[in-house]
Design a protein around this motif. Sequence first.
Motif, PDB file in Angstrom:
ATOM      1  N   GLU A  13       0.856  -1.176   0.000  1.00 49.86           N
ATOM      2  CA  GLU A  13       0.000   0.000   0.000  1.00 49.86           C
ATOM      3  C   GLU A  13       0.903   1.241   0.000  1.00 49.86           C
ATOM      4  O   GLU A  13       1.750   1.396   0.884  1.00 49.86           O
ATOM      5  CB  GLU A  13      -0.910   0.021   1.218  1.00 49.86           C
ATOM      6  CG  GLU A  13      -1.960  -1.075   1.207  1.00 49.86           C
ATOM      7  CD  GLU A  13      -2.923  -0.947   2.369  1.00 49.86           C
ATOM      8  OE1 GLU A  13      -3.032   0.164   2.935  1.00 49.86           O
ATOM      9  OE2 GLU A  13      -3.568  -1.951   2.704  1.00 49.86           O
ATOM     10  N   PRO A  14       0.745   2.131  -0.990  1.00 47.28           N
ATOM     11  CA  PRO A  14       1.685   3.254  -1.146  1.00 47.28           C
ATOM     12  C   PRO A  14       1.878   4.092   0.105  1.00 47.28           C
ATOM     13  O   PRO A  14       3.015   4.458   0.432  1.00 47.28           O
ATOM     14  CB  PRO A  14       1.059   4.070  -2.275  1.00 47.28           C
ATOM     15  CG  PRO A  14       0.320   3.060  -3.087  1.00 47.28           C
ATOM     16  CD  PRO A  14      -0.236   2.086  -2.092  1.00 47.28           C
ATOM     17  N   ARG A  15       0.813   4.409   0.820  1.00 47.18           N
ATOM     18  CA  ARG A  15       0.950   5.261   1.990  1.00 47.18           C
ATOM     19  C   ARG A  15       1.746   4.563   3.088  1.00 47.18           C
ATOM     20  O   ARG A  15       2.650   5.143   3.694  1.00 47.18           O
ATOM     21  CB  ARG A  15      -0.430   5.678   2.516  1.00 47.18           C
ATOM     22  CG  ARG A  15      -0.350   6.761   3.578  1.00 47.18           C
ATOM     23  CD  ARG A  15      -1.713   7.167   4.100  1.00 47.18           C
ATOM     24  NE  ARG A  15      -1.582   8.334   4.944  1.00 47.18           N
ATOM     25  CZ  ARG A  15      -1.939   9.564   4.628  1.00 47.18           C
ATOM     26  NH1 ARG A  15      -2.475   9.796   3.446  1.00 47.18           N
ATOM     27  NH2 ARG A  15      -1.770  10.576   5.459  1.00 47.18           N
ATOM     28  N   LEU A  81       3.231   8.389  -5.368  1.00 43.23           N
ATOM     29  CA  LEU A  81       2.341   7.227  -5.433  1.00 43.23           C
ATOM     30  C   LEU A  81       1.339   7.242  -4.289  1.00 43.23           C
ATOM     31  O   LEU A  81       0.161   6.913  -4.465  1.00 43.23           O
ATOM     32  CB  LEU A  81       3.165   5.932  -5.402  1.00 43.23           C
ATOM     33  CG  LEU A  81       4.016   5.648  -6.637  1.00 43.23           C
ATOM     34  CD1 LEU A  81       4.919   4.448  -6.394  1.00 43.23           C
ATOM     35  CD2 LEU A  81       3.130   5.410  -7.862  1.00 43.23           C
ATOM     36  N   ALA A  82       1.807   7.638  -3.105  1.00 44.79           N
ATOM     37  CA  ALA A  82       0.919   7.690  -1.942  1.00 44.79           C
ATOM     38  C   ALA A  82      -0.148   8.758  -2.109  1.00 44.79           C
ATOM     39  O   ALA A  82      -1.321   8.549  -1.795  1.00 44.79           O
ATOM     40  CB  ALA A  82       1.727   7.934  -0.672  1.00 44.79           C
ATOM     41  N   VAL A  83       0.271   9.924  -2.617  1.00 49.97           N
ATOM     42  CA  VAL A  83      -0.678  11.019  -2.824  1.00 49.97           C
ATOM     43  C   VAL A  83      -1.764  10.622  -3.823  1.00 49.97           C
ATOM     44  O   VAL A  83      -2.929  10.999  -3.673  1.00 49.97           O
ATOM     45  CB  VAL A  83       0.055  12.284  -3.308  1.00 49.97           C
ATOM     46  CG1 VAL A  83      -0.919  13.321  -3.833  1.00 49.97           C
ATOM     47  CG2 VAL A  83       0.873  12.881  -2.172  1.00 49.97           C
ATOM     48  N   GLY A  84      -1.385   9.850  -4.833  1.00 48.12           N
ATOM     49  CA  GLY A  84      -2.337   9.466  -5.864  1.00 48.12           C
ATOM     50  C   GLY A  84      -3.107   8.197  -5.589  1.00 48.12           C
ATOM     51  O   GLY A  84      -3.944   7.785  -6.403  1.00 48.12           O
ATOM     52  N   ASP A  85      -2.873   7.569  -4.445  1.00 47.93           N
ATOM     53  CA  ASP A  85      -3.516   6.297  -4.130  1.00 47.93           C
ATOM     54  C   ASP A  85      -4.974   6.517  -3.717  1.00 47.93           C
ATOM     55  O   ASP A  85      -5.235   7.167  -2.704  1.00 47.93           O
ATOM     56  CB  ASP A  85      -2.754   5.599  -3.001  1.00 47.93           C
ATOM     57  CG  ASP A  85      -3.337   4.234  -2.669  1.00 47.93           C
ATOM     58  OD1 ASP A  85      -4.155   3.721  -3.465  1.00 47.93           O
ATOM     59  OD2 ASP A  85      -2.988   3.685  -1.612  1.00 47.93           O
ATOM     60  N   PRO A  86      -5.963   5.974  -4.451  1.00 48.46           N
ATOM     61  CA  PRO A  86      -7.370   6.208  -4.097  1.00 48.46           C
ATOM     62  C   PRO A  86      -7.771   5.587  -2.770  1.00 48.46           C
ATOM     63  O   PRO A  86      -8.806   5.950  -2.207  1.00 48.46           O
ATOM     64  CB  PRO A  86      -8.137   5.564  -5.264  1.00 48.46           C
ATOM     65  CG  PRO A  86      -7.200   4.573  -5.854  1.00 48.46           C
ATOM     66  CD  PRO A  86      -5.821   5.153  -5.670  1.00 48.46           C
ATOM     67  N   ARG A  87      -6.961   4.648  -2.232  1.00 50.66           N
ATOM     68  CA  ARG A  87      -7.333   4.026  -0.960  1.00 50.66           C
ATOM     69  C   ARG A  87      -7.240   4.983   0.222  1.00 50.66           C
ATOM     70  O   ARG A  87      -7.752   4.680   1.300  1.00 50.66           O
ATOM     71  CB  ARG A  87      -6.436   2.798  -0.701  1.00 50.66           C
ATOM     72  CG  ARG A  87      -6.837   1.595  -1.511  1.00 50.66           C
ATOM     73  CD  ARG A  87      -5.839   0.481  -1.408  1.00 50.66           C
ATOM     74  NE  ARG A  87      -4.570   0.827  -2.045  1.00 50.66           N
ATOM     75  CZ  ARG A  87      -3.601  -0.055  -2.273  1.00 50.66           C
ATOM     76  NH1 ARG A  87      -3.753  -1.313  -1.907  1.00 50.66           N
ATOM     77  NH2 ARG A  87      -2.482   0.322  -2.866  1.00 50.66           N
ATOM     78  N   VAL A 142      -6.802  15.610   4.854  1.00 57.10           N
ATOM     79  CA  VAL A 142      -6.264  16.866   4.324  1.00 57.10           C
ATOM     80  C   VAL A 142      -5.232  16.555   3.239  1.00 57.10           C
ATOM     81  O   VAL A 142      -5.237  17.159   2.160  1.00 57.10           O
ATOM     82  CB  VAL A 142      -5.635  17.721   5.442  1.00 57.10           C
ATOM     83  CG1 VAL A 142      -4.860  18.903   4.841  1.00 57.10           C
ATOM     84  CG2 VAL A 142      -6.714  18.247   6.389  1.00 57.10           C
ATOM     85  N   ASP A 143      -4.341  15.600   3.515  1.00 60.05           N
ATOM     86  CA  ASP A 143      -3.357  15.184   2.510  1.00 60.05           C
ATOM     87  C   ASP A 143      -4.050  14.703   1.238  1.00 60.05           C
ATOM     88  O   ASP A 143      -3.641  15.040   0.118  1.00 60.05           O
ATOM     89  CB  ASP A 143      -2.491  14.044   3.066  1.00 60.05           C
ATOM     90  CG  ASP A 143      -1.440  14.525   4.037  1.00 60.05           C
ATOM     91  OD1 ASP A 143      -1.124  15.728   4.044  1.00 60.05           O
ATOM     92  OD2 ASP A 143      -0.915  13.686   4.799  1.00 60.05           O
ATOM     93  N   ALA A 144      -5.083  13.881   1.434  1.00 62.40           N
ATOM     94  CA  ALA A 144      -5.789  13.310   0.284  1.00 62.40           C
ATOM     95  C   ALA A 144      -6.427  14.407  -0.561  1.00 62.40           C
ATOM     96  O   ALA A 144      -6.338  14.402  -1.792  1.00 62.40           O
ATOM     97  CB  ALA A 144      -6.856  12.324   0.763  1.00 62.40           C
ATOM     98  N   ARG A 145      -7.054  15.375   0.098  1.00 59.76           N
ATOM     99  CA  ARG A 145      -7.707  16.451  -0.644  1.00 59.76           C
ATOM    100  C   ARG A 145      -6.671  17.339  -1.331  1.00 59.76           C
ATOM    101  O   ARG A 145      -6.861  17.755  -2.478  1.00 59.76           O
ATOM    102  CB  ARG A 145      -8.597  17.268   0.291  1.00 59.76           C
ATOM    103  CG  ARG A 145      -9.476  18.260  -0.455  1.00 59.76           C
ATOM    104  CD  ARG A 145     -10.594  18.777   0.404  1.00 59.76           C
ATOM    105  NE  ARG A 145     -11.546  17.748   0.776  1.00 59.76           N
ATOM    106  CZ  ARG A 145     -12.684  17.978   1.431  1.00 59.76           C
ATOM    107  NH1 ARG A 145     -12.997  19.232   1.775  1.00 59.76           N
ATOM    108  NH2 ARG A 145     -13.495  17.007   1.746  1.00 59.76           N
ATOM    109  N   ASN A 146      -5.564  17.619  -0.655  1.00 62.34           N
ATOM    110  CA  ASN A 146      -4.500  18.416  -1.288  1.00 62.34           C
ATOM    111  C   ASN A 146      -3.957  17.716  -2.518  1.00 62.34           C
ATOM    112  O   ASN A 146      -3.606  18.351  -3.518  1.00 62.34           O
ATOM    113  CB  ASN A 146      -3.360  18.667  -0.295  1.00 62.34           C
ATOM    114  CG  ASN A 146      -3.703  19.738   0.714  1.00 62.34           C
ATOM    115  OD1 ASN A 146      -4.639  20.493   0.521  1.00 62.34           O
ATOM    116  ND2 ASN A 146      -2.952  19.796   1.792  1.00 62.34           N
ATOM    117  N   GLY A 147      -3.856  16.385  -2.428  1.00 58.73           N
ATOM    118  CA  GLY A 147      -3.341  15.627  -3.560  1.00 58.73           C
ATOM    119  C   GLY A 147      -4.205  15.741  -4.801  1.00 58.73           C
ATOM    120  O   GLY A 147      -3.712  15.618  -5.924  1.00 58.73           O
TER     121      GLY A 147
END
Length: 280
Positions: A13-15, A81-87, A142-147
């Motif tokens: 898992e990227p994150r 990769l982590a920023v773009g991971d939909p999970r 927040v990270d996910a939304r920024n990504g």
Amino acid sequence: MPQRLVVTERSHEPRKRFAEELRRLRRERGLSLRELGKALGWDASQFGKMERGGTLGGPEVVQALDQYYGTVPLLLTLWELAVGDPRQFKEQYRRYMVLEAEALGLWQYSVSRPPGVLQTAEYAREALMAGGLRGEELEQQVDARNGRRRVLEGEDPPPFRVILSELVLRNSLRNTQAWRGQLEFLVEAADRPNIALHVLPFGTGLHGLDSTDVMFLRLLDGRTVAYAENDVSGELIEETSKVDQLQRTYDAVRDLALSLAESRSFVLRMLEEVPCEPST
């Protein structure tokens, strides 16, 4: 059938993998979080959160770590990769996020908040806190939304047309400087060649999207899908007839909105109304 060879026990898992690599590199060098923070000039707690997976941090801190460890571009690659991971998104949004990341074109109408792809970190944090998120879950989202902003960046970003109800520009944050930063970001976004930003001012009358945010995505296979959301629920719409009907409603709303130049001036006027922080 031969068993799959397990090359490493590290997470796929990227994150999680990003956090594992951060911990591994620091421990291999025998550093404490405090020593790492002192060496790079960042707060040690920031690195602690990153190593626990509580936050991904920003590209600047990741690039600094890559330089410090001599791993360029390993950590930045894992971070991307982590920023773009939909999970990292809540399950009900994951399919939409995959489609958004691959879209060839996007257009949206926003009722009361800037679209996620145009929110600053400060705005996203206050919005998510209003929804009840706290602690590391808050930082992750927040990270996910920024990504999501990366969808509109890069060398050849897709075109994005957005209509903001005037309410979006009136519904300010508690933190005055954070709100100023959000409005400044909208002005900057409006100046990008791939972004067309319209404002729908008060007084234009009722219309078919009065209480509904809607985002349209033009996909690689030529289809257009829509995601419609109100205060209590959201729905990914793929049926062509329903998407077409929403598209016609959106076009009617766009006809009521201000021109691009008028809209930019409108946002600037809103920015001028925000009080500046007193000098010390």
